[in-house]
Design a protein around this motif. Structure first.
Motif, PDB file in Angstrom:
ATOM      1  N   GLU A 139      12.734  -9.106   2.596  1.00 45.80           N
ATOM      2  CA  GLU A 139      13.971  -8.799   1.871  1.00 45.80           C
ATOM      3  C   GLU A 139      13.707  -8.599   0.373  1.00 45.80           C
ATOM      4  N   GLY A 140      12.674  -9.243  -0.161  1.00 46.74           N
ATOM      5  CA  GLY A 140      12.334  -9.075  -1.573  1.00 46.74           C
ATOM      6  C   GLY A 140      12.020  -7.640  -1.927  1.00 46.74           C
ATOM      7  N   TYR A 141      11.412  -6.898  -1.003  1.00 41.57           N
ATOM      8  CA  TYR A 141      11.127  -5.482  -1.242  1.00 41.57           C
ATOM      9  C   TYR A 141      12.431  -4.706  -1.448  1.00 41.57           C
ATOM     10  N   PHE A 142      13.379  -4.873  -0.541  1.00 39.12           N
ATOM     11  CA  PHE A 142      14.635  -4.134  -0.614  1.00 39.12           C
ATOM     12  C   PHE A 142      15.375  -4.419  -1.914  1.00 39.12           C
ATOM     13  N   HIS A 143      15.394  -5.689  -2.316  1.00 43.96           N
ATOM     14  CA  HIS A 143      16.069  -6.065  -3.559  1.00 43.96           C
ATOM     15  C   HIS A 143      15.341  -5.497  -4.782  1.00 43.96           C
ATOM     16  N   SER A 144      14.023  -5.398  -4.731  1.00 46.59           N
ATOM     17  CA  SER A 144      13.271  -4.939  -5.900  1.00 46.59           C
ATOM     18  C   SER A 144      13.413  -3.438  -6.137  1.00 46.59           C
ATOM     19  N   ILE A 145      13.719  -2.651  -5.121  1.00 47.53           N
ATOM     20  CA  ILE A 145      13.859  -1.202  -5.288  1.00 47.53           C
ATOM     21  C   ILE A 145      15.177  -0.846  -5.980  1.00 47.53           C
ATOM     22  N   SER A 167      12.372   7.507  -2.641  1.00 45.04           N
ATOM     23  CA  SER A 167      11.069   7.830  -3.229  1.00 45.04           C
ATOM     24  C   SER A 167      10.056   6.771  -2.813  1.00 45.04           C
ATOM     25  N   ASP A 168       9.960   6.536  -1.514  1.00 47.62           N
ATOM     26  CA  ASP A 168       9.110   5.473  -0.985  1.00 47.62           C
ATOM     27  C   ASP A 168       7.666   5.607  -1.445  1.00 47.62           C
ATOM     28  N   ALA A 169       7.133   6.823  -1.491  1.00 41.81           N
ATOM     29  CA  ALA A 169       5.731   7.025  -1.869  1.00 41.81           C
ATOM     30  C   ALA A 169       5.455   6.560  -3.295  1.00 41.81           C
ATOM     31  N   GLU A 170       6.480   6.505  -4.122  1.00 39.26           N
ATOM     32  CA  GLU A 170       6.317   6.013  -5.489  1.00 39.26           C
ATOM     33  C   GLU A 170       6.243   4.495  -5.551  1.00 39.26           C
ATOM     34  N   HIS A 171       6.512   3.829  -4.442  1.00 39.91           N
ATOM     35  CA  HIS A 171       6.560   2.366  -4.419  1.00 39.91           C
ATOM     36  C   HIS A 171       5.500   1.747  -3.511  1.00 39.91           C
ATOM     37  N   THR A 172       4.393   2.464  -3.291  1.00 39.60           N
ATOM     38  CA  THR A 172       3.368   1.937  -2.382  1.00 39.60           C
ATOM     39  C   THR A 172       2.787   0.623  -2.885  1.00 39.60           C
ATOM     40  N   ASP A 173       2.748   0.415  -4.207  1.00 39.01           N
ATOM     41  CA  ASP A 173       2.250  -0.849  -4.734  1.00 39.01           C
ATOM     42  C   ASP A 173       3.132  -2.015  -4.293  1.00 39.01           C
ATOM     43  N   ILE A 174       4.450  -1.825  -4.335  1.00 38.48           N
ATOM     44  CA  ILE A 174       5.372  -2.884  -3.901  1.00 38.48           C
ATOM     45  C   ILE A 174       5.304  -3.036  -2.382  1.00 38.48           C
ATOM     46  N   HIS A 189       6.469   3.975   9.263  1.00 37.34           N
ATOM     47  CA  HIS A 189       5.708   2.910   8.614  1.00 37.34           C
ATOM     48  C   HIS A 189       5.430   1.776   9.597  1.00 37.34           C
ATOM     49  N   SER A 190       4.610   0.832   9.172  1.00 40.92           N
ATOM     50  CA  SER A 190       4.379  -0.376   9.965  1.00 40.92           C
ATOM     51  C   SER A 190       4.384  -1.591   9.043  1.00 40.92           C
ATOM     52  N   HIS A 191       4.693  -2.735   9.632  1.00 39.20           N
ATOM     53  CA  HIS A 191       4.702  -4.017   8.925  1.00 39.20           C
ATOM     54  C   HIS A 191       3.572  -4.872   9.493  1.00 39.20           C
ATOM     55  N   SER A 192       2.798  -5.490   8.642  1.00 41.28           N
ATOM     56  CA  SER A 192       1.725  -6.360   9.137  1.00 41.28           C
ATOM     57  C   SER A 192       2.144  -7.829   9.201  1.00 41.28           C
ATOM     58  N   ARG A 193       3.292  -8.167   8.629  1.00 39.55           N
ATOM     59  CA  ARG A 193       3.654  -9.582   8.491  1.00 39.55           C
ATOM     60  C   ARG A 193       4.870 -10.021   9.276  1.00 39.55           C
ATOM     61  N   GLU A 194       5.695  -9.091   9.719  1.00 40.85           N
ATOM     62  CA  GLU A 194       6.911  -9.522  10.402  1.00 40.85           C
ATOM     63  C   GLU A 194       7.250  -8.617  11.569  1.00 40.85           C
ATOM     64  N   THR A 254       2.783  -2.509  -0.447  1.00 40.58           N
ATOM     65  CA  THR A 254       1.531  -3.209  -0.128  1.00 40.58           C
ATOM     66  C   THR A 254       1.683  -4.711  -0.323  1.00 40.58           C
ATOM     67  N   GLN A 255       2.414  -5.111  -1.352  1.00 44.49           N
ATOM     68  CA  GLN A 255       2.650  -6.549  -1.586  1.00 44.49           C
ATOM     69  C   GLN A 255       3.364  -7.201  -0.410  1.00 44.49           C
ATOM     70  N   TYR A 256       4.143  -6.407   0.315  1.00 42.04           N
ATOM     71  CA  TYR A 256       4.900  -6.931   1.454  1.00 42.04           C
ATOM     72  C   TYR A 256       4.275  -6.574   2.806  1.00 42.04           C
ATOM     73  N   GLY A 257       3.055  -6.026   2.799  1.00 39.61           N
ATOM     74  CA  GLY A 257       2.360  -5.736   4.043  1.00 39.61           C
ATOM     75  C   GLY A 257       2.882  -4.524   4.789  1.00 39.61           C
ATOM     76  N   VAL A 258       3.493  -3.586   4.074  1.00 34.04           N
ATOM     77  CA  VAL A 258       4.048  -2.385   4.698  1.00 34.04           C
ATOM     78  C   VAL A 258       3.142  -1.201   4.380  1.00 34.04           C
ATOM     79  N   THR A 259       2.820  -0.404   5.405  1.00 31.41           N
ATOM     80  CA  THR A 259       1.982   0.781   5.254  1.00 31.41           C
ATOM     81  C   THR A 259       2.773   2.013   5.659  1.00 31.41           C
ATOM     82  N   LEU A 260       2.828   3.012   4.768  1.00 29.64           N
ATOM     83  CA  LEU A 260       3.471   4.281   5.096  1.00 29.64           C
ATOM     84  C   LEU A 260       2.494   5.125   5.910  1.00 29.64           C
TER      85      LEU A 260
END
Length: 157
Positions: free
Chosen positions: A119-125, A132-139, A51-56, A141-147
């Motif tokens: 860190e909000g992503y990790f806590h929300s899962i 099951s990362d592919a099931e959480h693409t909406d979350i 994956h990649s992060h666009s924000r950090e 995306t909110q954090y700027g992460v692309t699988l």
């Protein structure tokens, strides 16, 4: 004004992310959004997808065990692969694809994200028996992460 923070292992609150145990060493709120630091205990089968992060920017410090890193390309097969031993520091700038996997039965890693909102992503899962990362693409995306690709396959001992 700057306030130093000293947090020894085990002093931070612990939470579950899939099957992994994570200690929140330093939170986003404690640093006014500057950084988050998490201590992750991970097994061979717990690797995230490429994956990649666009924000950090992300850094890792291997505390125990050995960890393999895939970096720099949109597929596992095209990535540069490096092994890291205890004491190793790894830096992953934003937008650079990456993943990692314990190559010992377990590994302990400090994960450092600048800025710290991810860190909000990790806590929300929360906890789950399997990733099951592919099931959480909406979350994600909110954090700027692309699988980009699957996780590395778990290798036998």
């Amino acid at each position: 004004m700057s306030i130093a923070l000293v947090r020894n292992p085990g002093d931070g609150p612990e939470f579950r992310y899939y099957k992994s145990a994570i200690e929140q060493v330093v939170s986003d709120a404690e640093t006014n959004g500057t950084v988050t630091v998490m201590r992750l205990t991970v097994g061979r089968a717990d690797a995230p997808p490429l994956h990649s992060h666009s924000r950090e920017d992300e850094s890792w410090v291997v505390l125990a065990g050995r960890v393999r890193f895939w970096v720099g390309a949109a597929s596992l097969g095209a990535c540069d692969v490096r092994d890291a031993e205890p004491g190793a520091y790894i830096y992953g700038p934003r937008s650079v694809p990456h993943t990692f996997q314990a190559i010992t039965p377990t590994a302990e890693v400090l994960i450092i994200n600048n800025p710290g909102a991810i860190e909000g992503y990790f806590h929300s899962i929360g906890p789950a028996d399997a990733r099951s990362d592919a099931e959480h693409t909406d979350i994600l995306t909110q954090y700027g992460v692309t699988l980009l690709d699957n996780p590395p396959p778990a290798s036998p001992l």
